[in-house]
Design a protein around this motif. Structure first.
Motif, PDB file in Angstrom:
ATOM      1  N   VAL A  11       0.838  -1.198   0.000  1.00 62.23           N
ATOM      2  CA  VAL A  11       0.000   0.000   0.000  1.00 62.23           C
ATOM      3  C   VAL A  11       0.874   1.250   0.000  1.00 62.23           C
ATOM      4  CG1 VAL A  11      -1.706   1.305   1.323  1.00 62.23           C
ATOM      5  CG2 VAL A  11      -1.907  -1.171   1.149  1.00 62.23           C
ATOM      6  N   TRP A  15       0.850   4.289  -2.709  1.00 61.44           N
ATOM      7  CA  TRP A  15       0.638   5.674  -2.305  1.00 61.44           C
ATOM      8  C   TRP A  15       1.714   6.588  -2.878  1.00 61.44           C
ATOM      9  CZ3 TRP A  15      -3.182   8.441  -0.514  1.00 61.44           C
ATOM     10  CH2 TRP A  15      -2.930   9.703   0.040  1.00 61.44           C
ATOM     11  N   ARG A  16       2.979   6.127  -2.820  1.00 66.90           N
ATOM     12  CA  ARG A  16       4.075   6.929  -3.386  1.00 66.90           C
ATOM     13  C   ARG A  16       3.915   7.097  -4.892  1.00 66.90           C
ATOM     14  NH1 ARG A  16       7.113   3.783   0.249  1.00 66.90           N
ATOM     15  NH2 ARG A  16       7.874   2.449  -1.451  1.00 66.90           N
ATOM     16  N   LYS A  18       1.112   7.144  -6.483  1.00 67.85           N
ATOM     17  CA  LYS A  18       0.026   8.108  -6.692  1.00 67.85           C
ATOM     18  C   LYS A  18       0.532   9.540  -6.536  1.00 67.85           C
ATOM     19  CE  LYS A  18      -4.500   9.476  -4.897  1.00 67.85           C
ATOM     20  NZ  LYS A  18      -5.557   9.225  -3.885  1.00 67.85           N
TER      21      LYS A  18
END
Length: 393
Positions: A11, A15-16, A18
């Protein structure tokens, strides 16, 4: 990623990824703050009428200057408001949803169709008395101080104090929704108290206001005492000034615009400003084209309000007094009002307050076989609407 590419990622890694994608699409927030001076110069270059102000903070010579606040008002919005809008402004603040946070201050007018007309914007770190004073002063410089303005707002921190300082040049109204929220915290809600407070606020003449306030006093004396301390000119129609031709009690125009730009408030500062600028360009051009399909002199929303008064005028019976003065009585003899067509006034105050003939005036005009459309204030006409949206941004 696992289903499509057969790759397992955490996850945190997603996230990085994104964040990297958003940086590519929307721009890097750090670099945008560093480029804000070049952006301001470009806005001035393309249109010398655009107003752009940047403040920086530097606590000591050894510390690098940092961004303080940013104000921008486009020339088309400025001219459209001055030439086509009433002297009525809604102001509000909303949170920016970026890693740097901050507040977006907005000022919104009302056009000839009673819809919001975006006027000016300011990005500040916090809503304080100083930041609001800075924003309001720049706004007044842009729209001019040759006429008196009415502002409506919530009871934001520091804003009420700023309006009190400027009381010689502007008037301030409180949003009734937020006033009632404060009222409810102290005394509780309930349909009876709410309806009495709303009824008092909506009363356009003093006698109706007194009646509602007396009913409130009988229902809850403490609530009545608290409400009587609030100046009536800030929340009651019967005490409003007539010159802005606006009887609005709630700051819906600002809240509606805040909802419109919700999609831009999580973007870096320059991306957000460009989103707003492009939205305003599209809104001005689209609104101007709507006139081609509207055949009437009075714009649609105020015309619907006039139609409602015409519909309700059937219960009122005019008696000609002298010249253009009438005594208009309800069919059940419960109320009576004095209408002066020459002065465009009625003792119920609605005509002077809004600029649209009330049902009593419509009854008198019907007696004289005159068209009520001809007695609607010029601020609601096609010509004023064309002036609102006739300038480029």
């Amino acid at each position: 990623m696992r289903q499509t590419y057969f790759v397992g990622i955490t996850v945190a890694k997603a996230w990085r990824a994104k964040l990297i994608a958003k940086k590519i699409i929307e721009g890097d927030a750090d670099n945008q703050y560093a480029s804000i001076w070049r952006y301001a110069e470009e806005l001035r270059r393309v249109n010398h009428g655009n107003t752009v102000k940047i403040n920086v903070e530097r606590p000591s010579p050894s510390i690098q200057p940092r961004f303080g606040s940013f104000y921008f008002c486009f020339d088309g919005c400025k001219k459209g408001f001055i030439h086509g809008c009433r002297p009525f402004v809604g102001v509000d603040g909303c949170h920016l949803k970026t890693k740097y946070g901050g507040q977006l201050l907005i000022a919104v007018g009302r056009d000839a169709n009673d819809q919001y007309f975006p006027l000016a914007f300011g990005v500040v770190e916090n809503e304080t008395k100083e930041s609001w004073r800075w924003f309001i002063q720049l706004l007044m410089e842009d729209i001019g101080q040759d006429r008196r303005y009415v502002f409506i707002s919530d009871q934001q921190k520091g804003l009420v104090a700023v309006f009190e300082e400027l009381s010689d040049t502007i008037e301030h109204r409180l949003c009734l929704r937020h006033l009632y929220a404060n009222f409810k915290k102290r005394f509780g809600g309930g349909a009876l108290i709410r309806d009495l407070m709303m009824g008092a606020a909506k009363a356009t003449y003093y006698q109706a206001w007194v009646q509602k306030m007396n009913e409130l006093k009988n229902a809850d004396p403490n609530a009545w005492t608290w409400l009587m301390v609030v100046p009536t000119k800030s929340w009651c129609k019967h005490a409003f000034s007539f010159y802005p031709k606006c009887d609005t009690l709630m700051n819906n125009i600002s809240e509606s615009f805040n909802a419109t730009i919700l999609a831009a408030r999580d973007k870096p500062i320059l991306t957000m400003c460009e989103w707003i600028r492009k939205y305003l360009m599209n809104r001005l051009s689209t609104s101007a084209s709507k006139l081609e399909n509207w055949p009437h002199k009075v714009m649609p929303i105020p015309r619907r309000r006039l139609d409602n008064e015409v519909f309700n005028s059937g219960h009122w019976l005019p008696t000609w007094s002298i010249a253009e003065t009438f005594q208009v009585t309800h069919s059940y003899n419960t109320h009576e009002f004095i209408v002066d067509i020459a002065k465009r006034s009625c003792s119920c105050n609605f005509w002077e307050l809004v600029g649209i003939p009330c049902r009593h005036a419509v009854a008198a005009l019907s007696y004289r076989k005159q068209n009520p459309d001809e007695f609607v204030d010029a601020c609601y006409t096609r010509e004023k609407f064309a002036l609102c949206y006739g300038f480029s941004t």
